[in-house]
Design a protein around this motif. Structure first.
Motif, PDB file in Angstrom:
ATOM      1  N   ARG A  16      11.628 -51.845 -19.911  1.00 38.52           N
ATOM      2  CA  ARG A  16      12.689 -51.623 -20.948  1.00 38.52           C
ATOM      3  C   ARG A  16      14.184 -52.136 -20.256  1.00 38.52           C
ATOM      4  O   ARG A  16      14.476 -51.754 -19.175  1.00 38.52           O
ATOM      5  N   GLU A  51      15.273 -47.137 -17.089  1.00 41.94           N
ATOM      6  CA  GLU A  51      15.125 -48.438 -17.867  1.00 41.94           C
ATOM      7  C   GLU A  51      14.890 -47.866 -19.450  1.00 41.94           C
ATOM      8  O   GLU A  51      14.045 -47.281 -19.945  1.00 41.94           O
ATOM      9  N   SER A  53      16.268 -48.805 -23.828  1.00 41.60           N
ATOM     10  CA  SER A  53      16.730 -49.852 -24.484  1.00 41.60           C
ATOM     11  C   SER A  53      18.387 -49.362 -24.785  1.00 41.60           C
ATOM     12  O   SER A  53      18.568 -48.191 -24.491  1.00 41.60           O
TER      13      SER A  53
END
Lengths: 498, 450
Positions: A16, A51, A53
C-alpha cells in the motif's frame, strides 16, 4: 465512536502507499558500482516505514488528534506557559508561498519581503522590551537564555574579567540554572522572602565581584511583581554584574513597563507564549533576545539591518558570540508573531496585559478561600495556590489535577515553582471569557468539596478519559521507546492467551 | 471603548463585574505594584493595529516580494531542500488539537501527540539504524552540537574532531556551544570533496571524544563511514554522524556502520523550507546513551486497566528535574514538525521513500554528466547523492544573476564559506524535471561562453 488504538505500523500492509511521484524522466542509474557495497542499503534492509493508503493515513492521524486536548478544545490554564488563543490568520500568513516556499540562502535581493518583516519585528520587539537591539535567531526560551548568557560571558571576558557565578532565584524555571550550566557558569540560588519575592538582603550578601549575572523573571514564577526591582538592579550593577530578563511572563507587562525600564540588560521573549504562536505540542517556538546598547557587539550574527532602502545581512561583528541557530531562526514562527503584533498594535497589546492581569486576580479571588493561597498580594498574569490543605486529607495536587480532566479542562501547572508545597500554578490568559473562568472555578470548588466528602472520587480520577492513569515508573524502568515487529508479535500472543 | 480586539472577550460589563468583585475601581489599580519610576508613560511606540482584511493585503504584498519555489525553479540546497510534500501533511498538522496543544504533560488527554511522537521516534530509528531516538530537537545543526557536548561529557575528553565536510553553519554553532561547555573543536580538512583520512589519523588522539562527519557531506559526497568509524574506535572516540534522512533510504544506515550517535534534520521529509525554519532536528543514539540523550522522549506503558498508553519518560535527565546538573538545557522541541515528517514518511512509506531518494540520486547524476559533457568540471571525486560542486569560470554571484533572469534560482556560492567564489554547489531534487535541468545547463553554458 469506534475505538481505535492502533499504531501506524500495525495498520501497515505491504504494497500500500499514500504518495504520488512522477516517473523519473532521466535514465535510471544504479548505486551499485558507484558506491562501495557496504555503503549501499539493499532492499531487504529497507527502513520499515508504514505502508498505508491516504485515507488510512488521514483516519489514523484524525483519530490521534481526537485523543488530544488543545486550546481550541477547551480551557488550558497551564501556568507559566501562556496558553492563549492561537489566531488563525497567523497560520494563513505563515503558509503563503512567499514565506513558506523560500530558501534561506536565496540572495537577499530576492527575499526583501522576508527580511523587511524580520527587521520590522526586531524594531517592534525592541520597543516592547525597552531594549536597543534584537536578535531573532534563538529557537526557544531556553536557547534564548543560553544565547544571553554567552553574551554575558563574552562581555565580561572583553572587560578582562572571568566572572563565574550566575544568580538564580529559588522559584526560577529549571531552564535558568540548566542554561547557566551549559554556558559554563555556576549557579547560586537566591532565596525568596516571605512575600515570595527576591530576598534583597540575601541578594546583597551573595552578590560580589564573581557575579556574572542575575537571571530574573518579572513578574516572577509566582505571578508576583518584584517591587524592589530597581534596588535589585542597582545592587547587581554596582557589583559589575548584568541583569538577565526571562521573558516567560512578559504577558503581564505589555505597554505597562519594560524590562529595559526595570534595569535589565538582556531579555529573551517566548513568542509562543506572549505572542500567540502555537505551542505545536511541544514546539517549534521562538526565543528572540534583546540587549541594551553596550551589549550590541556581542549579539549573534548574521544581523538583519537596513541599508538605505535595502534589507541586508551583516556578519561583520568581530566580538559576536557567533551563530546560535541555523539560518534566520524559526522564521515561520516569527511571521506568526509579527502578524499578531500588527493585529493588536500598541493599544491592543496593553489591553492584552490588562486582561491577563484582571483575569488572574479574578480567578484567584474566586478560589482562594477553597485552597491555601501562600501569597495574598496582587498577582499579575498568573497565581499559585497550594494543595497542602487537601494533602492533609490524603489527596494530593496530582489527584486534583487528574480530576480536572473529567471536567474537560487541561489542569494547571503542578508542583511548580518548587518553593510552594503541592503547588497549582494557574494562568487563565486574556483570551478566556468570564464565563469560562466562572465554570472552571466551580469545577475547582467542587473538587475541593469532593476532597472533603468523597476523596475516592478524586483519588481514582480521571474517570472519563480514554486511558486511566499511566504507569510512569514502568515506562522509565523498562523503557520501550520505539515499536518493533517482534514486540508486536509478543503482544498478539499474549492477547490470544488472554 | 475606541477599538475592539477580536481575541479579547471582555465586555465593559464583564470588566465592571470583575473589578467590583475584586473591590477595585479600575484596572490600573491592579498594576499598583509596579513602581511608578519604571512605568511607561503613554502607549508603546509601535505602529497602530491593522484590521484583518488590511493586514492580509499588506502581508500578501510583503510575501510577494520574495521569489518563491512555486514560481522559480530552484537548484539551491546546502542543507535545505525543495522536496515533494504530500498535501495530506499540512491538512493533518492543521488539526488544531495538535498544533494548539503544549508538551504532553497530562498524558491522559495527550495520547494523540504522544503516540505520534512515539511513531516518529520509531521511524527515525528505522532510518538511522539506531536503538533510541528522542522526539525532536530545534534543528539538525543544534542537534549536532548537543551530540558533541554529550560525547565530550560522557568520554570526559577535551576535544572533538569535526570534518570540514560538515555544514558550515553546523560547525559555526558547534563552536559557539563548545565555548560555553569548555571543550575544543578541531576541524579535519578535506581531500577534495571528502574528509581527509590522513589528516584525521594525524589529529585523532586520546583526548578526542568524538569524530563528527556528515553523510552525505556538505558537497553531496558520500563518506565511507565504516573506515572513519574504525579510526574513531581505535582511539576510543565516539563516532557521530549527521545524516540526511532521505538519503538514508538508499544508503546503509550509520547505525549499522558503527555510529554511536546519528543526528540531522527532517526537513527533506515533509517540512517546508520557510526561509530556514522551523525545521526539525532529530537525535538518535545507541542504547548505552539512552539515559543521557537530551530532549523529550516518549515511552510506551500501561494504564491502571492494562491498556497500552504513552508517556514522556526518562525525565530524570531533564532540566526541570536536574536544573544545573542537567545534561542539556533543552525544554521545548519541534513536535509539530516531527509530526509533519512522520506523516510525510507514512505517506511515502517503505517503497516511496526509496523511490524519491532514487530520483534525487539519478537526477543529480544526470545533471552532473550533462554539465561534464558541456565541458564543466565536477569537483566530486566520490559518489554523491543529490548535490555536487561545479567549477565555473566566473563568480557564482554573477552566474546566479543571469540564471535568475531566466527563472532559475542557482546553486550555493561556496565563496564565503570555503573561499572559492567560482564553485557552485548544485542541488537536484525529485522536484526538478529533465526539462528544467536541461534548460539550466543550457543557460549555464551560454553564460560561460559569454
Amino acid at each position: 465512536m469506534v475505538e481505535y488504538n492502533d499504531l501506524i505500523f500495525e495498520i501497515s500492509r505491504p504494497g500500500r502507499s499514500g504518495y504520488s511521484l512522477p516517473k523519473s524522466d532521466v535514465e535510471s542509474v544504479d548505486l551499485q558500482g558507484k558506491l562501495p557495497k557496504h555503503l549501499i542499503r539493499d532492499e531487504n534492509e529497507a527502513a520499515e516505514l508504514p505502508e498505508v493508503s491516504e485515507l488510512q493515513l488521514v483516519r489514523h492521524y484524525t483519530a490521534l488528534s481526537n485523543k488530544n486536548h488543545g486550546i481550541d478544545n477547551g480551557f488550558y490554564p497551564l501556568g507559566s506557559c501562556t496558553m492563549k488563543y492561537n489566531p488563525k490568520i497567523n497560520e494563513d500568513i505563515a503558509r503563503l508561498p512567499g514565506f513558506s516556499r523560500i530558501h534561506p540562502y536565496q540572495s537577499p535581493e530576492t527575499a526583501q519581503g522576508a527580511l523587511e518583516l524580520l527587521y520590522n519585528l526586531q524594531e517592534e520587539l525592541a520597543v516592547i522590551t525597552g531594549m536597543d537591539a534584537i536578535s531573532l535567531q534563538p529557537s526557544a526560551g531556553a536557547q534564548g537564555e543560553w544565547t544571553g548568557l554567552m553574551m554575558v560571558k563574552a562581555y565580561h571576558e572583553k572587560n578582562g574579567e572571568n566572572r563565574k557565578k550566575v544568580l538564580v532565584p529559588d522559584s526560577a524555571h529549571g531552564t535558568n540554572p540548566a542554561s547557566a550550566s551549559v554556558a559554563g557558569f555556576e549557579t547560586t540560588t537566591i532565596p525568596s522572602d516571605k512575600d515570595g519575592l527576591v530576598d534583597l538582603e540575601a541578594l546583597k550578601q551573595l552578590v560580589n565581584s564573581d557575579t556574572a549575572a542575575l537571571m530574573l523573571t518579572n513578574p516572577n514564577t509566582l505571578g508576583l511583581f518584584e517591587t524592589e526591582i530597581e534596588e535589585i538592579a542597582q545592587v547587581v550593577h554596582e557589583a559589575g554584574g548584568l541583569l538577565y530578563y526571562d521573558g516567560a511572563n512578559a504577558n503581564a507587562i505589555l505597554g505597562k513597563t519594560t524590562p529595559g525600564a526595570m534595569g535589565f540588560d538582556i531579555v529573551h521573549l517566548n513568542l509562543h507564549k506572549t505572542f500567540t504562536t502555537p505551542h505545536g505540542g511541544g514546539g517549534p517556538g521562538a526565543g528572540p533576545v534583546g540587549v541594551k546598547a553596550n551589549l550590541i557587539p556581542y549579539l549573534p550574527v548574521p544581523r538583519i539591518e537596513k541599508d538605505g532602502e535595502d534589507y541586508v545581512l551583516n556578519s561583520d561583528y568581530p566580538l559576536s558570540i557567533g551563530r546560535v541557530k541555523g539560518y534566520h531562526g524559526n522564521f515561520g514562527i516569527l511571521v506568526r508573531a509579527y502578524t499578531y503584533i500588527r493585529t493588536m498594535g500598541p493599544e491592543g497589546l496593553r489591553q492584552v496585559s490588562e486582561g491577563a492581569v484582571l483575569h488572574a486576580n479574578y480567578l484567584r479571588k474566586k478560589l482562594e478561600e477553597h485552597f491555601d493561597s501562600p501569597y495574598t498580594q496582587l498577582c499579575k498574569h498568573e497565581f499559585v495556590l497550594s494543595g497542602s490543605r487537601q494533602k492533609k486529607l490524603g489527596v494530593r495536587t496530582l489527584d486534583m489535577a487528574k480530576r480536572l480532566l473529567d471536567f474537560g479542562y487541561h489542569p494547571p501547572t503542578i508542583y511548580f515553582p518548587l518553593n510552594v508545597e503541592e503547588g497549582l500554578m494557574i494562568e487563565p490568559t486574556e483570551t478566556e471569557s468570564k464565563e469560562t473562568m466562572d465554570a472552571f472555578a466551580e469545577a475547582m470548588i467542587q473538587i475541593a468539596k469532593e476532597v472533603e466528602e468523597d476523596p475516592e472520587m478524586v483519588l481514582n480520577a480521571p474517570h472519563t478519559t480514554i486511558v486511566g492513569r499511566l504507569d510512569e515508573v514502568q515506562a522509565a524502568r523498562k523503557p520501550v521507546v520505539r515499536y518493533t515487529k517482534e514486540k508486536d508479535a509478543e503482544r498478539e500472543k499474549e492477547t490470544v492467551k488472554a | 471603548m475606541t477599538n475592539t480586539y477580536r481575541y479579547l472577550p471582555d465586555t465593559e460589563q464583564d470588566q465592571k463585574e470583575m473589578l467590583e468583585f475584586l473591590n477595585v475601581s479600575t484596572i490600573e489599580d491592579l498594576f499598583a505594584d509596579i513602581p511608578s519610576g519604571i512605568r511607561l508613560k503613554g502607549e508603546l511606540d509601535i505602529p497602530e493595529a491593522d484590521p484583518e482584511p488590511v493586514l492580509i493585503k499588506k502581508l500578501n504584498k510583503l510575501s510577494a516580494r520574495n521569489l518563491n519555489a512555486n514560481e522559480y525553479s530552484t537548484f539551491l540546497g546546502a542543507g535545505t531542500y525543495d522536496h515533494y510534500i504530500p498535501s495530506v501533511v499540512d491538512h493533518m498538522i492543521s488539526r488544531s488539537e495538535f498544533y494548539t496543544a503544549y508538551t504532553p504533560y497530562q498524558p491522559e488527554i495527550s495520547q494523540g501527540e504522544l503516540q505520534g511522537l512515539y511513531e516518529f521516534q520509531t521511524m527515525v530509528c528505522e532510518l538511522t539504524g539506531m536503538d533510541v531516538a528522542n522526539s525532536s530537537m530545534y534543528d539538525g545543526f543544534t542537534s549536532l552540537a548537543e551530540a558533541a557536548s554529550l560525547a565530550a561529557a560522557s568520554k570526559r575528553r577535551s576535544k572533538v574532531l569535526v570534518s570540514r565536510g560538515v555544514h558550515p553553519e553546523s560547525r559555526s554553532i558547534l563552536n559557539t556551544v563548545a565555548k560555553g561547555q569548555g571543550y575544543a573543536v578541531e576541524e579535519v580538512s578535506l581531500d577534495v570533496d571528502i574528509t581527509d583520512l590522513e589528516q584525521l589519523k594525524s589529529q585523532i588522539d586520546k583526548d578526542t571524544a568524538a569524530v563528527i562527519v556528515q553523510y552525505p557531506n556538505f558537497f553531496g559526497s558520500i563518506e565511507d563511514l565504516a573506515e572513519i568509524n574504525a579510526y574513531a574506535k581505535e582511539h576510543g572516540a565516539l563516532f557521530i554522524v549527521s545524516a540526511n534522512p532521505l538519503a538514508l533510504a538508499l544508503l546503509q544506515s550509520p547505525g549499522k556502520l558503527g555510529a554511536d550517535m546519528v543526528v540531522g534534520d527532517m526537513q527533506p521529509l515533509g517540512i517546508p523550507m520557510a526561509f530556514g525554519g522551523p525545521h526539525c532536528g532529530y537525535f538518535s543514539v545507541s542504547k548505552k546513551f539512552m539515559r543521557k540523550i537530551p530532549g523529550r522522549i516518549v515511552g510506551e506503558t500501561n494504564d491502571d486497566q492494562g491498556n497500552r498508553g504513552f508517556v514522556l519518560t526518562l525525565q530524570a535527565r531533564e532540566q526541570h528535574i536536574r536544573r544545573d546538573k542537567a545534561t542539556s538545557n533543552i525544554c521545548s522541541n519541534q513536535a509539530l514538525n516531527a509530526l509533519a515528517s512522520s506523516i510525510s514518511m507514512s505517506a511515502l512509506g517503505k517503497q516511496g521513500i526509496r523511490q524519491m531518494a532514487q530520483q534525487n540520486f539519478e537526477k543529480a547524476d544526470y545533471m552532473a554528466n550533462l554539465l561534464q559533457g558541456k565541458g564543466f568540471t565536477v569537483l566530486n571525486k566520490s559518489a554523491f547523492f543529490n548535490e555536487f560542486v561545479v567549477e565555473l569560470p566566473f563568480p557564482v554571484k554573477e552566474v546566479n544573476k543571469r540564471l535568475l533572469e531566466s527563472g532559475f534560482i542557482g546553486g550555493y556560492d561556496l565563496g564565503e564559506t570555503y573561499g572559492n567564489d567560482k564553485q557552485m554547489l548544485i542541488a537536484v531534487t525529485e522536484q526538478r524535471t529533465k526539462e528544467e535541468i536541461d534548460k539550466f545547463a543550457e543557460i549555464l553554458e551560454a553564460v560561460v561562453n559569454g
